[in-house]
Design a protein around this motif. Sequence first.
Motif, short mmCIF file in Angstrom:
data_model
loop_
_atom_site.label_atom_id
_atom_site.label_comp_id
_atom_site.label_asym_id
_atom_site.label_seq_id
_atom_site.Cartn_x
_atom_site.Cartn_y
_atom_site.Cartn_z
N ASP A 54 0.82 -1.21 0.00
CA ASP A 54 0.00 0.00 0.00
C ASP A 54 0.86 1.26 0.00
O ASP A 54 0.52 2.26 -0.64
N TYR A 55 1.98 1.23 0.70
CA TYR A 55 2.90 2.36 0.74
C TYR A 55 3.43 2.65 -0.66
O TYR A 55 3.40 3.80 -1.12
N ILE A 56 3.89 1.62 -1.35
CA ILE A 56 4.46 1.79 -2.69
C ILE A 56 3.39 2.29 -3.66
O ILE A 56 3.59 3.27 -4.38
N ILE A 57 2.25 1.63 -3.69
CA ILE A 57 1.18 2.01 -4.61
C ILE A 57 0.67 3.41 -4.29
O ILE A 57 0.45 4.23 -5.18
N GLY A 58 0.50 3.71 -3.01
CA GLY A 58 0.05 5.03 -2.60
C GLY A 58 1.00 6.13 -3.07
O GLY A 58 0.56 7.17 -3.56
N ARG A 100 7.71 -7.68 -4.96
CA ARG A 100 7.32 -8.76 -5.89
C ARG A 100 5.87 -8.63 -6.34
O ARG A 100 5.55 -8.85 -7.50
N ARG A 101 4.97 -8.28 -5.42
CA ARG A 101 3.55 -8.22 -5.77
C ARG A 101 3.26 -7.17 -6.85
O ARG A 101 2.58 -7.48 -7.84
N ASP A 130 1.75 -7.98 -10.47
CA ASP A 130 0.52 -7.32 -10.93
C ASP A 130 0.74 -6.45 -12.17
O ASP A 130 -0.21 -5.91 -12.71
N GLY A 131 1.99 -6.30 -12.59
CA GLY A 131 2.29 -5.50 -13.78
C GLY A 131 2.35 -4.01 -13.51
O GLY A 131 2.36 -3.21 -14.44
N ILE A 132 2.41 -3.62 -12.24
CA ILE A 132 2.48 -2.21 -11.89
C ILE A 132 3.92 -1.71 -11.96
O ILE A 132 4.18 -0.60 -12.38
#
Length: 57
Positions: A3-7, A42-43, A47-49
């Motif tokens: 969540d930290y990375i995506i956020g 890794r996630r 997920d291709g992000i």
Amino acid sequence: MYDYIIGHILVGAFPVETRLPAEMQLAERLSVSRPVVRQALRRPRTDGILFKQIYRS
């Protein structure tokens, strides 16, 4: 960690098509070990992000 990375990507703190901070820097920011960071990255790759690119000079 995910969540930290995506956020941070969503708010522009980690701009698209730029390098993320080094694993060690992320580990220090979040007070976690480097293997925890590596596992968390890794996630988004799965997920291709994110994608891992090897730079050679």
